[in-house]
Enzyme design. Sequence first.
Site, PDB file in Angstrom:
ATOM      1  N   ASP A  58       0.945  -0.979   0.290  1.00 44.51           N
ATOM      2  CA  ASP A  58       0.093   0.948  -0.158  1.00 44.51           C
ATOM      3  C   ASP A  58       1.061   0.577   0.275  1.00 44.51           C
ATOM      4  O   ASP A  58       0.709   2.108  -0.429  1.00 44.51           O
ATOM      5  CB  ASP A  58      -1.090  -0.116   1.118  1.00 44.51           C
ATOM      6  CG  ASP A  58      -2.233   1.194   1.408  1.00 44.51           C
ATOM      7  OD1 ASP A  58      -3.007   2.101   0.512  1.00 44.51           O
ATOM      8  OD2 ASP A  58      -0.981   2.052   2.624  1.00 44.51           O
ATOM      9  N   GLU A 130      -2.237  -4.851  -3.871  1.00 47.19           N
ATOM     10  CA  GLU A 130      -0.990  -5.038  -2.895  1.00 47.19           C
ATOM     11  C   GLU A 130       0.371  -5.618  -2.583  1.00 47.19           C
ATOM     12  O   GLU A 130       0.891  -5.121  -2.306  1.00 47.19           O
ATOM     13  CB  GLU A 130      -1.758  -3.867  -1.860  1.00 47.19           C
ATOM     14  CG  GLU A 130      -2.474  -2.556  -2.109  1.00 47.19           C
ATOM     15  CD  GLU A 130      -3.390  -2.219  -0.835  1.00 47.19           C
ATOM     16  OE1 GLU A 130      -4.194  -1.134  -1.378  1.00 47.19           O
ATOM     17  OE2 GLU A 130      -3.667  -2.592   0.259  1.00 47.19           O
TER      18      GLU A 130
END
Length: 238
Positions: A58, A130
């Site tokens: 992320d 992610e």
Amino acid sequence: MAHGMTPERRKALERLSVRLGIRFADISLLDEALTHSSYANESRKLIPHNERLEYLGDAVLELASSTYLYECFPACTEGELTKMRASLVQSETLARLARRLDLGAYLRLGHGEAQDGGAERQNNLENAFEAVVGAVYLDGGWEAAKDYAYAQLASEVGRLRPEQVQRDYKTTLQEYIQKTQRETVAYELVDESGPDHDKRFTTRVLVAGRAMGEGTGRSKKKAEQQAAAHALDRLGHS
């Protein structure tokens, strides 16, 4: 390092890595990125799952997407770039990219999660996308992760227009408060409910320590956006 990788699993991940355009020095990182917590919880062995890699990915994705937009849209303001980034890396977009790569087919899921359609669940796909970014970063460093993110985001960036992106309520609230009150804006998680495959988060936004709005969503990000939207409405700036 991920454990319990069968020869068949290794071959499947090697085929996937070709599809991703990444040559992994440590293929077990990709295995871990595609291991859901439900699978690890059901295993009798200590098997790492993808939540830590998701956290790392992320952060890498935020920097990579920020850099990409900065380079692609030299005439855009900081506020426009921030809103475009929020639209680019929103849950729906990342899940769509994960589907394009067929990541769901490679997810290791617990029995219940698999039976409930976990391989197609948006939150699982977003997290897997992610986590793979995080795995690429750990395996090959920043340049490899940046190039991978650029390659995956290219088609989505082509669709973006500053005036068409999804509104970023958190940024709007932050800018408004800084301009009118110069106070701090903070978010706190006040409730988390539901099973792992269908979580609901409730978040409260505080301005100078005072509660100004609450929001609920399937992710903390969505809950915070909704809370910020409610605060803006309360402040008459919706």
